[in-house]
Scaffold this motif. Structure first.
Motif, PDB file in Angstrom:
ATOM      1  N   GLY A  88       0.814  -1.218   0.000  1.00 39.40           N
ATOM      2  CA  GLY A  88       0.000   0.000   0.000  1.00 39.40           C
ATOM      3  C   GLY A  88       0.845   1.264   0.000  1.00 39.40           C
ATOM      4  O   GLY A  88       2.052   1.230   0.257  1.00 39.40           O
ATOM      5  N   VAL A  89       0.186   2.373  -0.287  1.00 34.80           N
ATOM      6  CA  VAL A  89       0.866   3.670  -0.319  1.00 34.80           C
ATOM      7  C   VAL A  89       0.085   4.684   0.500  1.00 34.80           C
ATOM      8  O   VAL A  89      -1.125   4.568   0.676  1.00 34.80           O
ATOM      9  CB  VAL A  89       1.046   4.210  -1.763  1.00 34.80           C
ATOM     10  N   VAL A  90       0.805   5.662   0.997  1.00 34.47           N
ATOM     11  CA  VAL A  90       0.218   6.807   1.673  1.00 34.47           C
ATOM     12  C   VAL A  90       0.378   8.002   0.748  1.00 34.47           C
ATOM     13  O   VAL A  90       1.485   8.281   0.285  1.00 34.47           O
ATOM     14  CB  VAL A  90       0.911   7.097   3.026  1.00 34.47           C
ATOM     15  N   TRP A  91      -0.733   8.666   0.454  1.00 34.84           N
ATOM     16  CA  TRP A  91      -0.678   9.937  -0.263  1.00 34.84           C
ATOM     17  C   TRP A  91      -0.953  11.032   0.757  1.00 34.84           C
ATOM     18  O   TRP A  91      -2.047  11.116   1.314  1.00 34.84           O
ATOM     19  CB  TRP A  91      -1.698   9.988  -1.397  1.00 34.84           C
ATOM     20  N   LEU A  92       0.060  11.834   1.027  1.00 31.28           N
ATOM     21  CA  LEU A  92      -0.039  12.945   1.968  1.00 31.28           C
ATOM     22  C   LEU A  92      -0.362  14.205   1.172  1.00 31.28           C
ATOM     23  O   LEU A  92       0.448  14.658   0.362  1.00 31.28           O
ATOM     24  CB  LEU A  92       1.276  13.105   2.726  1.00 31.28           C
ATOM     25  N   LEU A  93      -1.575  14.736   1.376  1.00 32.18           N
ATOM     26  CA  LEU A  93      -2.004  15.944   0.670  1.00 32.18           C
ATOM     27  C   LEU A  93      -1.898  17.135   1.612  1.00 32.18           C
ATOM     28  O   LEU A  93      -2.450  17.106   2.721  1.00 32.18           O
ATOM     29  CB  LEU A  93      -3.443  15.795   0.167  1.00 32.18           C
ATOM     30  N   THR A  94      -1.168  18.152   1.175  1.00 32.14           N
ATOM     31  CA  THR A  94      -0.981  19.352   1.981  1.00 32.14           C
ATOM     32  C   THR A  94      -1.312  20.584   1.141  1.00 32.14           C
ATOM     33  O   THR A  94      -1.164  20.560  -0.092  1.00 32.14           O
ATOM     34  CB  THR A  94       0.480  19.455   2.480  1.00 32.14           C
ATOM     35  N   PRO A  95      -1.763  21.662   1.800  1.00 33.74           N
ATOM     36  CA  PRO A  95      -2.046  22.891   1.043  1.00 33.74           C
ATOM     37  C   PRO A  95      -0.777  23.403   0.346  1.00 33.74           C
ATOM     38  O   PRO A  95       0.318  23.345   0.909  1.00 33.74           O
ATOM     39  CB  PRO A  95      -2.513  23.870   2.117  1.00 33.74           C
ATOM     40  N   LYS A  96      -0.965  23.883  -0.865  1.00 33.88           N
ATOM     41  CA  LYS A  96       0.160  24.431  -1.617  1.00 33.88           C
ATOM     42  C   LYS A  96       0.700  25.690  -0.948  1.00 33.88           C
ATOM     43  O   LYS A  96       0.010  26.331  -0.150  1.00 33.88           O
ATOM     44  CB  LYS A  96      -0.272  24.751  -3.056  1.00 33.88           C
ATOM     45  N   SER A  97       1.917  26.039  -1.314  1.00 31.13           N
ATOM     46  CA  SER A  97       2.559  27.239  -0.790  1.00 31.13           C
ATOM     47  C   SER A  97       1.651  28.447  -0.998  1.00 31.13           C
ATOM     48  O   SER A  97       1.044  28.604  -2.058  1.00 31.13           O
ATOM     49  CB  SER A  97       3.897  27.457  -1.502  1.00 31.13           C
ATOM     50  N   GLY A  98       1.545  29.280   0.027  1.00 33.39           N
ATOM     51  CA  GLY A  98       0.710  30.471  -0.049  1.00 33.39           C
ATOM     52  C   GLY A  98      -0.731  30.230   0.388  1.00 33.39           C
ATOM     53  O   GLY A  98      -1.507  31.169   0.536  1.00 33.39           O
ATOM     54  N   ARG A  99      -1.116  28.981   0.615  1.00 35.51           N
ATOM     55  CA  ARG A  99      -2.469  28.645   1.074  1.00 35.51           C
ATOM     56  C   ARG A  99      -2.463  28.482   2.594  1.00 35.51           C
ATOM     57  O   ARG A  99      -1.440  28.115   3.186  1.00 35.51           O
ATOM     58  CB  ARG A  99      -2.976  27.331   0.442  1.00 35.51           C
ATOM     59  N   ASP A 100      -3.603  28.716   3.212  1.00 31.77           N
ATOM     60  CA  ASP A 100      -3.728  28.490   4.653  1.00 31.77           C
ATOM     61  C   ASP A 100      -3.375  27.041   4.975  1.00 31.77           C
ATOM     62  O   ASP A 100      -3.834  26.123   4.303  1.00 31.77           O
ATOM     63  CB  ASP A 100      -5.164  28.766   5.130  1.00 31.77           C
ATOM     64  N   GLY A 101      -2.557  26.853   6.008  1.00 34.20           N
ATOM     65  CA  GLY A 101      -2.209  25.512   6.441  1.00 34.20           C
ATOM     66  C   GLY A 101      -1.045  24.889   5.697  1.00 34.20           C
ATOM     67  O   GLY A 101      -0.761  23.703   5.885  1.00 34.20           O
ATOM     68  N   HIS A 102      -0.351  25.671   4.847  1.00 39.02           N
ATOM     69  CA  HIS A 102       0.781  25.133   4.082  1.00 39.02           C
ATOM     70  C   HIS A 102       1.785  24.469   5.026  1.00 39.02           C
ATOM     71  O   HIS A 102       2.095  24.973   6.093  1.00 39.02           O
ATOM     72  CB  HIS A 102       1.469  26.253   3.301  1.00 39.02           C
ATOM     73  N   VAL A 103       2.279  23.304   4.607  1.00 38.56           N
ATOM     74  CA  VAL A 103       3.270  22.543   5.367  1.00 38.56           C
ATOM     75  C   VAL A 103       4.589  22.636   4.617  1.00 38.56           C
ATOM     76  O   VAL A 103       4.642  22.363   3.409  1.00 38.56           O
ATOM     77  CB  VAL A 103       2.834  21.066   5.504  1.00 38.56           C
ATOM     78  N   GLU A 104       5.632  23.009   5.315  1.00 43.12           N
ATOM     79  CA  GLU A 104       6.948  23.096   4.684  1.00 43.12           C
ATOM     80  C   GLU A 104       7.410  21.703   4.261  1.00 43.12           C
ATOM     81  O   GLU A 104       7.266  20.737   5.020  1.00 43.12           O
ATOM     82  CB  GLU A 104       7.975  23.704   5.642  1.00 43.12           C
ATOM     83  N   PRO A 105       7.966  21.575   3.049  1.00 41.99           N
ATOM     84  CA  PRO A 105       8.451  20.266   2.583  1.00 41.99           C
ATOM     85  C   PRO A 105       9.446  19.635   3.550  1.00 41.99           C
ATOM     86  O   PRO A 105       9.480  18.408   3.685  1.00 41.99           O
ATOM     87  CB  PRO A 105       9.105  20.580   1.244  1.00 41.99           C
ATOM     88  N   SER A 106      10.228  20.437   4.250  1.00 46.41           N
ATOM     89  CA  SER A 106      11.215  19.888   5.189  1.00 46.41           C
ATOM     90  C   SER A 106      10.535  19.120   6.325  1.00 46.41           C
ATOM     91  O   SER A 106      11.092  18.139   6.836  1.00 46.41           O
ATOM     92  CB  SER A 106      12.086  21.002   5.763  1.00 46.41           C
ATOM     93  N   GLU A 107       9.315  19.523   6.717  1.00 43.75           N
ATOM     94  CA  GLU A 107       8.603  18.789   7.766  1.00 43.75           C
ATOM     95  C   GLU A 107       8.254  17.382   7.291  1.00 43.75           C
ATOM     96  O   GLU A 107       8.375  16.404   8.037  1.00 43.75           O
ATOM     97  CB  GLU A 107       7.328  19.531   8.190  1.00 43.75           C
TER      98      GLU A 107
END
Length: 144
Positions: A88-107
């Protein structure tokens, strides 16, 4: 071709890129009113209803909507692994840069290995969301 038809083709193409096939069990975590409903609808059209994190089923795909401030990413990734099939795979969906809740790629880069996952690819998942594919390393799969 109308814009709507083009959008529908784009969403179908996105579902293809997520690797979701008919009959797969897809678990959704982190649902809220900001998710991409078109993407969810296309996934449901492809595989049927999405199951939640309380499922007793083995899942093929864990779809995780994650925003900055949602808690500890490592913990939620570990939770996503529990019902996940060996391949199986995990698809982690995060808000894009500039959107509320954006997650830094380093995290994501720091959290995934701690949870026992490795990042394999990332794609645009609509206007507001980015998706990162996470899998268990091959050596970890053999030990399960």
């Amino acid at each position: 071709m109308s814009a709507t038809a083009g959008q529908a083709d784009g969403i179908k193409s996105l579902v293809d890129r997520l690797g979701v096939e008919p009959g797969m069990v897809v678990m959704e975590m982190g649902y809220d009113d900001d998710v991409d409903e078109d993407l969810r609808d296309a996934l449901i059209d492809r595989c049927g209803e999405l199951v939640d994190e309380d499922t007793d089923e083995v899942v093929d795909v864990a779809l995780l909507w994650w925003r900055d401030g949602d808690g500890d990413l490592v913990d939620i990734l570990v939770d996503a692994l529990s019902p996940l099939a060996d391949d199986g795979v995990v698809w982690l969906l995060t808000p894009k840069s500039g959107r509320d809740g954006h997650v830094e790629p380093s995290e994501i880069t720091e959290s995934a290995p701690t949870a026992g996952l490795q990042q394999t690819s990332s794609i645009s998942a609509g206007a507001d969301w980015a998706a990162v594919k996470l899998v268990a390393p091959r050596s970890a799969k053999k030990q399960r």
